[in-house]
Structures are given as C-alpha cells and as structure tokens.
Design an enzyme around this catalytic site. Structure first.
Site, mmCIF file in Angstrom:
data_model
loop_
_atom_site.group_PDB
_atom_site.id
_atom_site.type_symbol
_atom_site.label_atom_id
_atom_site.label_comp_id
_atom_site.label_asym_id
_atom_site.label_seq_id
_atom_site.Cartn_x
_atom_site.Cartn_y
_atom_site.Cartn_z
ATOM 1 N N TYR A 43 -4.915 12.720 1.334
ATOM 2 C CA TYR A 43 -4.710 12.425 0.347
ATOM 3 C C TYR A 43 -3.327 13.558 -0.554
ATOM 4 C CZ TYR A 43 -9.525 11.846 0.762
ATOM 5 O OH TYR A 43 -11.308 11.070 0.868
ATOM 6 N N HIS A 102 -11.056 5.042 -8.509
ATOM 7 C CA HIS A 102 -12.747 5.221 -8.225
ATOM 8 C C HIS A 102 -12.917 5.331 -6.159
ATOM 9 C CE1 HIS A 102 -12.159 3.097 -11.652
ATOM 10 N NE2 HIS A 102 -12.197 3.297 -11.818
ATOM 11 N N THR A 110 -2.615 0.747 -4.167
ATOM 12 C CA THR A 110 -3.231 2.328 -3.562
ATOM 13 C C THR A 110 -4.573 2.665 -4.117
ATOM 14 O OG1 THR A 110 -2.894 4.487 -2.717
ATOM 15 C CG2 THR A 110 -1.665 3.831 -4.880
ATOM 16 N N ASN A 111 -5.704 2.829 -3.346
ATOM 17 C CA ASN A 111 -6.620 3.454 -3.081
ATOM 18 C C ASN A 111 -6.291 4.988 -3.640
ATOM 19 O OD1 ASN A 111 -8.014 1.216 -2.780
ATOM 20 N ND2 ASN A 111 -8.727 1.531 -1.043
ATOM 21 N N GLN A 112 -6.787 5.303 -4.399
ATOM 22 C CA GLN A 112 -6.771 7.243 -4.287
ATOM 23 C C GLN A 112 -8.267 7.395 -4.789
ATOM 24 O OE1 GLN A 112 -3.939 8.987 -4.047
ATOM 25 N NE2 GLN A 112 -3.236 6.890 -3.637
ATOM 26 N N ASP A 159 0.398 5.399 1.077
ATOM 27 C CA ASP A 159 -0.668 5.508 1.583
ATOM 28 C C ASP A 159 -0.043 5.445 3.537
ATOM 29 O OD1 ASP A 159 -0.598 8.150 0.584
ATOM 30 O OD2 ASP A 159 -2.345 8.066 -0.117
ATOM 31 N N CYS A 208 -16.494 -0.579 -7.881
ATOM 32 C CA CYS A 208 -15.590 -1.084 -8.605
ATOM 33 C C CYS A 208 -14.708 -2.612 -8.345
ATOM 34 C CB CYS A 208 -14.427 -0.039 -9.458
ATOM 35 S SG CYS A 208 -13.125 0.331 -8.089
ATOM 36 N N LYS A 265 -10.021 -1.711 -3.157
ATOM 37 C CA LYS A 265 -9.693 -2.201 -1.863
ATOM 38 C C LYS A 265 -10.336 -2.442 -0.524
ATOM 39 C CE LYS A 265 -5.541 -0.743 -1.181
ATOM 40 N NZ LYS A 265 -4.074 -0.414 -0.884
ATOM 41 N N ASP A 291 -1.850 -0.894 5.673
ATOM 42 C CA ASP A 291 -1.814 -0.556 7.419
ATOM 43 C C ASP A 291 -3.179 -0.505 7.353
ATOM 44 O OD1 ASP A 291 -2.589 2.039 5.165
ATOM 45 O OD2 ASP A 291 -2.283 3.482 6.627
ATOM 46 N N ASP A 343 1.249 -0.736 -0.117
ATOM 47 C CA ASP A 343 -0.045 0.117 -0.267
ATOM 48 C C ASP A 343 1.188 1.215 -0.059
ATOM 49 O OD1 ASP A 343 -2.382 1.315 0.475
ATOM 50 O OD2 ASP A 343 -1.650 2.238 1.678
#
Length: 168
Positions: A20, A92, A51-53, A11, A105, A109, A134, A9
C-alpha cells in the site's frame, strides 16, 4: 499511426512493494527502473503505468494520495530525462469499505480494463505491446488484452528488459 506501448505495474516493478505505498516517503525505486522508463521513451514506446490501488476502496489512503504520488513520480522521472505518458489506476476492491469503490469492475487486474482504456485513448498497437508485472494477475491482464506479458521477479529492471524485451 499505431505505436508500441509498455505497460508497467507499479508496486513490485517500478518501486519496491512495501504494501500500500501511497506516500513519496515510502517510495523506493526498483534498481534500473528510471533507466528502463527512459530507454522505453528513447525507443519510442508509449509508457503507461497500470496499477491496482485497492487501498483506496479499503480507506487506507485516498485517490488524491495516489495522484500526488504519481505527480511526484513523474517529476522525479522528468529530472532524469524520462516520463510516463499516463498513469492508470484501479481504486476498486470488492472487500472495500468505501461504497463507491467496493465492487467488481473491469479495470482491476486480472481484468484488462486499464490496458484497454489506454489503447482507446492513445494510438496503441496492442499486438506489438508489452506488459511487465510481478504477479500472475498482471500476466492474466496482459493475456486478456492481447499483449505480451513478462513476469518480473525482482532484481534490476533494466537488465531484465535488456534480456527479455529488447532482445526479443
């Protein structure tokens, strides 16, 4: 021939999670992160960031901002003899304001889409691969993809991996 992979991951694992993060000026490495990536490279793991963004969907920043940060991150790693094989990010979020990114989607994660995409695009042996995240959603994505997950709660990432991953 299939290889072991490490899925990191971003962040909270590679950098301090300040909410962010999308500019190099706001990026602060987690202690031991660069050495950890280099060690995984030396151990012949494929190294991926997943990574989720959701800030993209929420219009806090753009996809280009994420790409620029990842290019800078790769450059900084290269200066230290390390590299990421590929960055995967999910733009997303169901509560977003950018229509093309505001939906459910399979890559955000806890869904395993980014891990599974890497396994389709690279010679990854999921059974011998590891995810370090984390958040519980990182651990759930690892479980759903069939990789071992380790929850990193801060501190020195290199020491964490020495204890949890490399000695197991």
């Amino acid at each position: 021939m299939l290889k072991r992979a490490i899925f990191l991951d971003r962040d909270g694992v590679i950098n301090i999670d300040r909410g962010y993060v999308h500019r190099k000026e706001d990026f602060c490495w987690v202690d031991g992160a660069i050495e950890t990536v280099r060690q995984f490279n030396e151990l012949d793991y494929l190294v991926f960031v997943v990574t989720n963004q959701g800030g993209i969907a929420r219009a806090f920043y753009t996809e280009q901002d994420v790409l620029d940060l990842h290019n800078w991150l790769q450059s900084e790693l290269n200066k230290q003899g390390a590299h990421i094989d590929q960055f995967y990010y999910c733009p997303h979020h169901v509560e977003g304001s950018v229509p093309e990114h505001s939906h459910v989607c399979s890559c955000r994660k806890p869904e395993p889409g980014m891990i599974l995409a890497a396994a389709q695009e690279w010679p990854v042996d999921l059974n011998r691969s590891v995810m370090i995240g984390d958040k519980p959603s990182d651990m759930e994505a690892a479980k759903r993809a069939g990789v071992t997950g380790y929850l990193f709660c801060g501190g020195n990432l290199f020491e964490f991996c020495r204890e949890k991953v490399w000695n197991s």
